[in-house]
Write a protein that holds these residues in place. Structure first.
Motif, PDB file in Angstrom:
ATOM      1  N   PRO A   1     -17.218  -0.489 -13.703  1.00 29.28           N
ATOM      2  CA  PRO A   1     -15.955  -0.313 -13.411  1.00 29.28           C
ATOM      3  C   PRO A   1     -15.520  -0.467 -11.949  1.00 29.28           C
ATOM      4  O   PRO A   1     -16.204  -0.083 -11.067  1.00 29.28           O
ATOM      5  CB  PRO A   1     -15.687   1.297 -13.720  1.00 29.28           C
ATOM      6  N   SER A   2     -14.521  -1.372 -11.800  1.00 29.41           N
ATOM      7  CA  SER A   2     -14.077  -1.849 -10.215  1.00 29.41           C
ATOM      8  C   SER A   2     -12.879  -2.142 -10.425  1.00 29.41           C
ATOM      9  O   SER A   2     -12.142  -2.095 -11.236  1.00 29.41           O
ATOM     10  CB  SER A   2     -14.842  -2.957  -9.912  1.00 29.41           C
ATOM     11  N   ALA A   3     -12.194  -2.126  -8.929  1.00 29.78           N
ATOM     12  CA  ALA A   3     -10.692  -2.275  -8.692  1.00 29.78           C
ATOM     13  C   ALA A   3     -10.367  -3.649  -9.228  1.00 29.78           C
ATOM     14  O   ALA A   3     -11.020  -4.682  -9.279  1.00 29.78           O
ATOM     15  CB  ALA A   3     -10.319  -2.228  -7.281  1.00 29.78           C
ATOM     16  N   ARG A   4      -8.958  -3.565  -9.751  1.00 31.56           N
ATOM     17  CA  ARG A   4      -8.556  -4.803 -10.288  1.00 31.56           C
ATOM     18  C   ARG A   4      -7.991  -5.460  -8.983  1.00 31.56           C
ATOM     19  O   ARG A   4      -7.261  -4.753  -8.013  1.00 31.56           O
ATOM     20  CB  ARG A   4      -7.231  -4.838 -11.229  1.00 31.56           C
ATOM     21  N   VAL A   5      -8.097  -6.795  -8.832  1.00 35.22           N
ATOM     22  CA  VAL A   5      -7.510  -7.720  -7.742  1.00 35.22           C
ATOM     23  C   VAL A   5      -6.862  -8.796  -7.933  1.00 35.22           C
ATOM     24  O   VAL A   5      -7.301  -9.390  -9.044  1.00 35.22           O
ATOM     25  CB  VAL A   5      -8.698  -7.833  -6.839  1.00 35.22           C
ATOM     26  N   ALA A   6      -5.689  -9.050  -7.292  1.00 32.80           N
ATOM     27  CA  ALA A   6      -5.258 -10.317  -7.500  1.00 32.80           C
ATOM     28  C   ALA A   6      -4.955 -10.879  -5.878  1.00 32.80           C
ATOM     29  O   ALA A   6      -4.975 -10.187  -4.943  1.00 32.80           O
ATOM     30  CB  ALA A   6      -3.957  -9.997  -8.159  1.00 32.80           C
ATOM     31  N   ILE A   7      -4.670 -12.234  -5.825  1.00 33.83           N
ATOM     32  CA  ILE A   7      -4.505 -12.806  -4.611  1.00 33.83           C
ATOM     33  C   ILE A   7      -2.904 -12.938  -4.572  1.00 33.83           C
ATOM     34  O   ILE A   7      -2.091 -13.262  -5.423  1.00 33.83           O
ATOM     35  CB  ILE A   7      -5.021 -14.411  -4.441  1.00 33.83           C
ATOM     36  N   ALA A   8      -2.192 -12.322  -3.560  1.00 33.98           N
ATOM     37  CA  ALA A   8      -0.888 -12.386  -3.283  1.00 33.98           C
ATOM     38  C   ALA A   8      -0.239 -13.107  -2.170  1.00 33.98           C
ATOM     39  O   ALA A   8      -1.015 -13.192  -1.020  1.00 33.98           O
ATOM     40  CB  ALA A   8      -0.553 -10.922  -3.015  1.00 33.98           C
ATOM     41  N   ARG A   9       0.597 -13.929  -2.078  1.00 35.58           N
ATOM     42  CA  ARG A   9       1.196 -14.431  -0.998  1.00 35.58           C
ATOM     43  C   ARG A   9       2.298 -13.448  -0.383  1.00 35.58           C
ATOM     44  O   ARG A   9       3.069 -12.999  -1.112  1.00 35.58           O
ATOM     45  CB  ARG A   9       1.912 -15.926  -0.910  1.00 35.58           C
ATOM     46  N   VAL A  10       2.171 -12.896   0.948  1.00 34.40           N
ATOM     47  CA  VAL A  10       3.190 -11.963   1.430  1.00 34.40           C
ATOM     48  C   VAL A  10       4.082 -12.466   2.277  1.00 34.40           C
ATOM     49  O   VAL A  10       3.554 -13.175   3.396  1.00 34.40           O
ATOM     50  CB  VAL A  10       2.014 -10.777   2.200  1.00 34.40           C
ATOM     51  N   VAL A  11       5.083 -12.400   2.242  1.00 37.32           N
ATOM     52  CA  VAL A  11       6.388 -12.652   2.826  1.00 37.32           C
ATOM     53  C   VAL A  11       7.162 -11.441   3.187  1.00 37.32           C
ATOM     54  O   VAL A  11       7.599 -10.743   2.472  1.00 37.32           O
ATOM     55  CB  VAL A  11       7.349 -13.752   1.948  1.00 37.32           C
TER      56      VAL A  11
ATOM     57  N   GLU B   1       9.306 -13.650   6.868  1.00 34.84           N
ATOM     58  CA  GLU B   1       8.208 -14.297   7.573  1.00 34.84           C
ATOM     59  C   GLU B   1       7.007 -14.203   6.758  1.00 34.84           C
ATOM     60  O   GLU B   1       6.582 -13.483   6.144  1.00 34.84           O
ATOM     61  CB  GLU B   1       7.947 -13.479   8.725  1.00 34.84           C
ATOM     62  N   ASP B   2       6.317 -15.706   6.752  1.00 34.64           N
ATOM     63  CA  ASP B   2       5.129 -15.634   5.772  1.00 34.64           C
ATOM     64  C   ASP B   2       4.051 -15.289   6.421  1.00 34.64           C
ATOM     65  O   ASP B   2       3.571 -15.815   7.432  1.00 34.64           O
ATOM     66  CB  ASP B   2       4.927 -17.200   5.199  1.00 34.64           C
ATOM     67  N   PHE B   3       3.173 -14.332   5.848  1.00 38.00           N
ATOM     68  CA  PHE B   3       2.074 -13.637   6.369  1.00 38.00           C
ATOM     69  C   PHE B   3       0.696 -14.171   5.695  1.00 38.00           C
ATOM     70  O   PHE B   3      -0.485 -13.810   6.060  1.00 38.00           O
ATOM     71  CB  PHE B   3       2.121 -12.116   6.418  1.00 38.00           C
ATOM     72  N   GLY B   4       1.086 -15.136   4.973  1.00 39.23           N
ATOM     73  CA  GLY B   4      -0.271 -15.775   4.219  1.00 39.23           C
ATOM     74  C   GLY B   4      -0.797 -15.045   3.065  1.00 39.23           C
ATOM     75  O   GLY B   4      -0.128 -14.133   2.304  1.00 39.23           O
ATOM     76  N   LEU B   5      -2.086 -15.260   2.738  1.00 41.47           N
ATOM     77  CA  LEU B   5      -2.684 -14.603   1.392  1.00 41.47           C
ATOM     78  C   LEU B   5      -3.278 -13.525   1.945  1.00 41.47           C
ATOM     79  O   LEU B   5      -3.820 -13.016   2.962  1.00 41.47           O
ATOM     80  CB  LEU B   5      -3.777 -15.825   1.004  1.00 41.47           C
ATOM     81  N   TYR B   6      -3.324 -12.423   0.868  1.00 41.32           N
ATOM     82  CA  TYR B   6      -3.582 -10.908   0.862  1.00 41.32           C
ATOM     83  C   TYR B   6      -4.487 -10.951  -0.346  1.00 41.32           C
ATOM     84  O   TYR B   6      -4.058 -11.367  -1.450  1.00 41.32           O
ATOM     85  CB  TYR B   6      -2.695  -9.999   0.998  1.00 41.32           C
TER      86      TYR B   6
END
Length: 202
Positions: free
Chosen positions: A96-106, A110-115
């Protein structure tokens, strides 16, 4: 608002969440709470900070793909911005581990890139992996002494309160369970550990 960065900085390490509107894949979520999070990631240079997101701050039924709380991890010290996501993908194949996704945060245009958008270790996590929201959840506050590494510190639960924070409801049984796990790891013979440990840790 335009001064969102200043507000989040002012309320860092408090229980105040800054209200926001979140849009994910075109769907709008109103009344979401935002807080800067982390320690070393917060101190990293630049405006790109890690953020706690409370999806259900004002609407307790609101969720994002079954998650009510998530962390936006800024990838401090990870030029690839992929470490969290790769770990989440691999780890979930085995335990069991946390679910993770890649997100582009704006934020406000203002674009802050990948999180890395990471599920928090909360009741939703328990429901996902164990089919129940009940269970003892622990956090190890920043501690570079190794005190929160399941090291046996004797039979008194008070000795563990310095190194562990119980995130679920306070109860003596949970603290005794933590002591028992640490004792088993310390005292069980190596050839018996595989049989003994499941009695204390699942």
């Amino acid at each position: 608002g335009d001064d969102w960065y200043g507000e989040l900085t002012d309320f860092y390490h408090t229980d105040v969440e800054v209200p926001a509107t979140l849009t994910v894949d075109g769907k709008v979520y109103h009344g979401v709470g935002m807080q800067f999070r982390g320690n070393t990631s917060f101190m990293s240079p630049g405006k790109k900070k890690s953020i706690d997101v409370t999806i259900d701050l004002t609407d307790k039924k609101q969720q994002l793909h079954g998650v009510r709380n998530l962390d936006l991890i800024n990838g401090n010290g990870d030029p690839s911005s992929m470490r969290e996501a790769i770990h989440g993908f691999v780890a979930n194949q085995f335990f069991p581990s946390a679910r993770v996704a890649i997100a582009r945060v704006v934020i406000n245009g203002e674009d802050f890139g990948l999180y890395a958008a990471t599920q928090q270790f909360d009741k939703d996590f328990l429901q996902d992996h164990f089919g129940t929201t009940k269970g003892d959840r622990w956090k190890v506050p920043p501690d570079f002494s190794g005190g929160g590494g399941l090291r046996y510190a004797g039979d008194e639960p008070a000795a563990y309160r310095r190194s562990y924070e119980l995130k679920s409801s306070e109860n003596a049984r949970a603290w005794q369970g933590l002591v028992d796990v640490c004792a088993a790891l310390e005292q069980a013979p190596d050839d018996r550990l595989e049989a003994i440990l499941p009695q204390h840790l699942d």
